[in-house]
Design an enzyme around this catalytic site. Structure first.
Site, PDB file in Angstrom:
ATOM      1  N   CYS A   1       0.851  -1.187   0.000  1.00  0.00           N
ATOM      2  CA  CYS A   1       0.000   0.000   0.000  1.00  0.00           C
ATOM      3  C   CYS A   1       0.889   1.241   0.000  1.00  0.00           C
ATOM      4  O   CYS A   1       1.823   1.347   0.783  1.00  0.00           O
ATOM      5  CB  CYS A   1      -0.876  -0.060   1.237  1.00  0.00           C
ATOM      6  SG  CYS A   1      -1.232   1.515   1.961  1.00  0.00           S
ATOM      7  N   GLU A   2       0.589   2.192  -0.895  1.00  0.00           N
ATOM      8  CA  GLU A   2       1.465   3.364  -1.017  1.00  0.00           C
ATOM      9  C   GLU A   2       1.246   4.372   0.107  1.00  0.00           C
ATOM     10  O   GLU A   2       2.020   5.299   0.271  1.00  0.00           O
ATOM     11  CB  GLU A   2       1.288   4.037  -2.373  1.00  0.00           C
ATOM     12  CG  GLU A   2       0.008   4.819  -2.537  1.00  0.00           C
ATOM     13  CD  GLU A   2      -0.070   5.547  -3.882  1.00  0.00           C
ATOM     14  OE1 GLU A   2       0.736   5.260  -4.778  1.00  0.00           O
ATOM     15  OE2 GLU A   2      -0.968   6.393  -4.026  1.00  0.00           O
ATOM     16  N   HIS A   3       0.181   4.178   0.875  1.00  0.00           N
ATOM     17  CA  HIS A   3      -0.078   5.134   1.960  1.00  0.00           C
ATOM     18  C   HIS A   3       0.605   4.736   3.259  1.00  0.00           C
ATOM     19  O   HIS A   3       0.861   5.585   4.106  1.00  0.00           O
ATOM     20  CB  HIS A   3      -1.585   5.275   2.189  1.00  0.00           C
ATOM     21  CG  HIS A   3      -2.302   5.803   0.975  1.00  0.00           C
ATOM     22  ND1 HIS A   3      -3.333   5.128   0.373  1.00  0.00           N
ATOM     23  CD2 HIS A   3      -2.083   6.914   0.250  1.00  0.00           C
ATOM     24  CE1 HIS A   3      -3.744   5.836  -0.678  1.00  0.00           C
ATOM     25  NE2 HIS A   3      -3.004   6.909  -0.772  1.00  0.00           N
ATOM     26  N   HIS A   4       0.848   3.438   3.433  1.00  0.00           N
ATOM     27  CA  HIS A   4       1.483   2.973   4.669  1.00  0.00           C
ATOM     28  C   HIS A   4       2.692   2.069   4.424  1.00  0.00           C
ATOM     29  O   HIS A   4       3.350   1.667   5.364  1.00  0.00           O
ATOM     30  CB  HIS A   4       0.454   2.210   5.528  1.00  0.00           C
ATOM     31  CG  HIS A   4      -0.759   3.018   5.858  1.00  0.00           C
ATOM     32  ND1 HIS A   4      -1.922   2.958   5.120  1.00  0.00           N
ATOM     33  CD2 HIS A   4      -0.978   3.925   6.837  1.00  0.00           C
ATOM     34  CE1 HIS A   4      -2.819   3.798   5.638  1.00  0.00           C
ATOM     35  NE2 HIS A   4      -2.278   4.394   6.674  1.00  0.00           N
TER      36      HIS A   4
ATOM     37  N   GLN B   1      -5.098  -0.315  -4.722  1.00  0.00           N
ATOM     38  CA  GLN B   1      -5.673  -1.459  -5.442  1.00  0.00           C
ATOM     39  C   GLN B   1      -6.388  -1.069  -6.739  1.00  0.00           C
ATOM     40  O   GLN B   1      -6.267  -1.751  -7.755  1.00  0.00           O
ATOM     41  CB  GLN B   1      -6.617  -2.229  -4.508  1.00  0.00           C
ATOM     42  CG  GLN B   1      -7.032  -3.578  -5.103  1.00  0.00           C
ATOM     43  CD  GLN B   1      -7.847  -4.401  -4.133  1.00  0.00           C
ATOM     44  OE1 GLN B   1      -7.588  -4.375  -2.931  1.00  0.00           O
ATOM     45  NE2 GLN B   1      -8.832  -5.118  -4.641  1.00  0.00           N
TER      46      GLN B   1
ATOM     47  N   HIS C   1      -5.553  -5.940   2.970  1.00  0.00           N
ATOM     48  CA  HIS C   1      -4.598  -4.848   3.193  1.00  0.00           C
ATOM     49  C   HIS C   1      -4.147  -4.885   4.646  1.00  0.00           C
ATOM     50  O   HIS C   1      -4.961  -4.725   5.548  1.00  0.00           O
ATOM     51  CB  HIS C   1      -5.261  -3.498   2.899  1.00  0.00           C
ATOM     52  CG  HIS C   1      -5.653  -3.316   1.463  1.00  0.00           C
ATOM     53  ND1 HIS C   1      -5.183  -2.296   0.697  1.00  0.00           N
ATOM     54  CD2 HIS C   1      -6.448  -4.060   0.655  1.00  0.00           C
ATOM     55  CE1 HIS C   1      -5.681  -2.393  -0.532  1.00  0.00           C
ATOM     56  NE2 HIS C   1      -6.459  -3.459  -0.578  1.00  0.00           N
TER      57      HIS C   1
ATOM     58  N   CYS D   1      -2.638  -2.776   6.258  1.00  0.00           N
ATOM     59  CA  CYS D   1      -2.854  -1.499   6.959  1.00  0.00           C
ATOM     60  C   CYS D   1      -4.273  -1.395   7.496  1.00  0.00           C
ATOM     61  O   CYS D   1      -4.554  -0.568   8.352  1.00  0.00           O
ATOM     62  CB  CYS D   1      -2.512  -0.313   6.069  1.00  0.00           C
ATOM     63  SG  CYS D   1      -3.382  -0.281   4.514  1.00  0.00           S
TER      64      CYS D   1
HETATM   65 ZN   LIG Z   1      -2.612   1.597   3.599  1.00  0.00          ZN
END
Ligand SMILES: [Zn+2]
Length: 217
Positions: free
Chosen positions: A109-112, A150, A178, A180
């Site tokens: 995941c690019e956010h976490h 995704q 995910h 996260c």
């Molecule tokens: Zn994430």
């Protein structure tokens, strides 16, 4: 961006474009240079967390971490690593649906920067070109090995296959968990996310439902 906005964007996994946002100078440095730099940045992060890097178990971690980021988890950022997808003429004139199921998704995941794991199911209806089936798996693996969202992963695979196969008649379904979501934030360990992207003849309800039946969804 303020901290509230940063958290909200991450928790809702909102992406901003179909293309992976890359800097113009993304590939000017060699992989060796990147590994060397990331190794020293990660040393700082570990030290900041209070870890003692003179300990034998930890001393090699920054190098392992840097190598894993550049050569494994995120090898799919660099177009030079894109698998060669050779297509063949559709000599049999096969014009029914072709389905490749249960393709393993190992992404992040690019956010976490936490793992996204799951399965992709891909179908297409050949026109003039067909592709070796394992090539679809390789293409999925390549796009998955980037910091991802995704929805974007589904679209990148779809667009690439539509170009390669010279047809819009492609469908991509991804179901993934995910980390996260399951291990932090809401901590829901049972939920997973499904995305579906398609074009061309898969817009037709009957054809789409034939595909969904085949993959048992
Ligand atoms: Zn994430």
């Amino acid at each position: 961006m303020d901290k509230y906005k940063i958290e909200t964007l991450g928790d809702n996994h909102i992406s901003t474009s179909v293309r992976t946002p890359l800097r113009p100078d993304a590939f000017e440095k060699s992989d060796e240079e990147k590994i060397k730099n990331i190794q020293s940045y990660f040393t700082k992060i570990m030290e900041e967390l209070g870890l003692d890097l003179t300990d034998d178990s930890l001393s090699g971690t920054p190098y392992r971490f840097a190598k894993m980021y550049v050569e494994e988890l995120f090898y799919g950022l660099d177009p030079k690593n894109k698998p060669k997808i050779s297509v063949f003429d559709n000599k049999y004139g096969y014009d029914k649906m072709l389905v490749e199921q249960n393709i393993t998704i190992n992404s992040s995941c690019e956010h976490h920067f936490l793992p996204i794991t799951g399965k992709a199911h891909i179908g297409y209806i050949p026109k003039n070109k067909v592709v070796g089936l394992s090539k679809i798996n390789r293409l999925v693996d390549y796009y998955a090995h980037r910091p991802q969202v995704q929805e974007r992963l589904s679209l990148q695979i779809l667009r690439d296959l539509q170009n390669t196969l010279e047809t819009d008649d492609v469908i991509v379904v991804i179901s993934a968990e995910h980390l996260c979501v399951s291990s932090r934030g809401i901590k829901d360990s049972n939920s997973f996310t499904t995305t579906i992207e398609y074009g061309g003849r898969f817009e037709n309800e009957r054809i789409k439902s034939d595909f969904l039946k085949l993959i048992g969804s």
